[in-house]
Enzyme design. Sequence first.
Site, PDB file in Angstrom:
ATOM      1  N   ASP A 109       0.839  -1.203   0.000  1.00  0.00           N
ATOM      2  CA  ASP A 109       0.000   0.000   0.000  1.00  0.00           C
ATOM      3  C   ASP A 109       0.872   1.252   0.000  1.00  0.00           C
ATOM      4  OD1 ASP A 109      -2.571  -1.504   0.525  1.00  0.00           O
ATOM      5  OD2 ASP A 109      -1.406  -2.042   2.285  1.00  0.00           O
TER       6      ASP A 109
ATOM      7  N   GLU B 152       1.851  -6.700  -5.100  1.00  0.00           N
ATOM      8  CA  GLU B 152       1.361  -5.949  -6.255  1.00  0.00           C
ATOM      9  C   GLU B 152       2.485  -5.108  -6.876  1.00  0.00           C
ATOM     10  OE1 GLU B 152      -2.334  -3.936  -5.662  1.00  0.00           O
ATOM     11  OE2 GLU B 152      -1.791  -2.270  -6.956  1.00  0.00           O
TER      12      GLU B 152
END
Length: 403
Positions: free
Chosen positions: A21, A287
């Site tokens: 994040d 990610e």
Amino acid sequence: MNTSLPQNCDIFCNVIDNYGDIGVCWRLARQFTHEYGLSVRLWVDDLSSFVKLCPDAKDGAVRQFCRDVEVCAWMGDFTGVTPANLVIEAFGCRLPENYIAAMVGRAPIWINLEYLSAEAWVEGCHELPSPHPTLALMKYFFFPGFTPKTGGLILERDLLARRDKFPNHAAVFWQSIGRETPDENTLTISLFGYENAALSGLLAAWANGNQRVLCLVPEGRILPQVIEYFDKENTGCTNSLLETSHSERIDSHLQQGNLTVQIIPFVAQENYDPLLWACDINFVRGEDSCVRAQWAAKPFVWQIYPQDDGAHWAKLDAFLNLYHADTPDLATTTRAFWQAWNMGDETTIAQAWKNFIATREPLRLHAQRWAQHISHNNLALNLLDFCQKIGRIRAFKIVESSP
Ligand code: TRH
């Protein structure tokens, strides 16, 4: 109504766990600042994670400037904070109530920057508006992705040029971790991952294989298992590295058969790319590292962030379908290896690896074509284009509704 580029931007990041994040938010904050001249404030609720990616930062500082980005601890009340022209709520984190209230009347562009997925539904949801239930505010979904109908991927302006020049500087990289440049018969691997039940089977396959393997492991979640493997193999370490301190482990070498493992520090985010460029095969996770491995244009293995409801399997599948759409011959071995790794399947991992690595050269060529193919869809640029588009629509509505 202003239809020009936003001048300033607030990015809100709620760190759930790991570094993904904050990794995405920090990357975007730097790109907006350095390439588009925006004043960016990055609000982070867990500075200790941020400090891992940006070691110059101070954990505990309420407000500090890092690489010209204003980094603020997200805590307490937002009274008195003036919202920016562009407000990015990363991954659906909820903005502070009084910050939202202060947005009313200022008409900022409010974006919910979503997680990355190659699933087909993303195209239909990208840029969808979502009106606030009670206030005169509109939020827009912005989905990163791999196809032209999505928001694209974060790609810094000079990244691919720096990657292409890297072979001239590779020796400096290897020296920085205390090694000579490996010879061409050595397979170099970077290993960044979560805990994985297939790991010992894979390490054994490397140790017993007929090619020398040099595996670089940044400090992190998978490392204790790596050390355990060598402890079990009883390779002559008198004291387990598990019992040593963080600094003592760094630069340790572990050896078994044809496999050498070197533990390396978790580096600042800007220094992670050269590690990927230096290696022949990259194991990545989550990610952001997965996207960086694609820019590295080398064969890679993705350990996707596991979700409790199993939703990650569809995501993994969707990515593989897209990635290998034009190379079905490579898809089978890649899929088998990625599945064995993601399932932690110790029984199939060694054979799956053997089949996967046998396709190394076509995989490398494919990775180069793929990086080129996706490089035209730039997320930061798309986001700013989208801001201008919304500005024009709003301006048009005002003109239309005026008497
Ligand atoms: O840390 P992650 O597992 O983050 C995950 C995922 O993003 C997942 O989608 C999300 O839902 C979950 O967190 C909460 O993996 P990721 O995304 O690859 O982030 C790692 C970051 O760490 C990336 O920006 C690269 C960076 N990095 C360094 O800066 N230095 C290093 O030495 C290494 C190994 C990584």
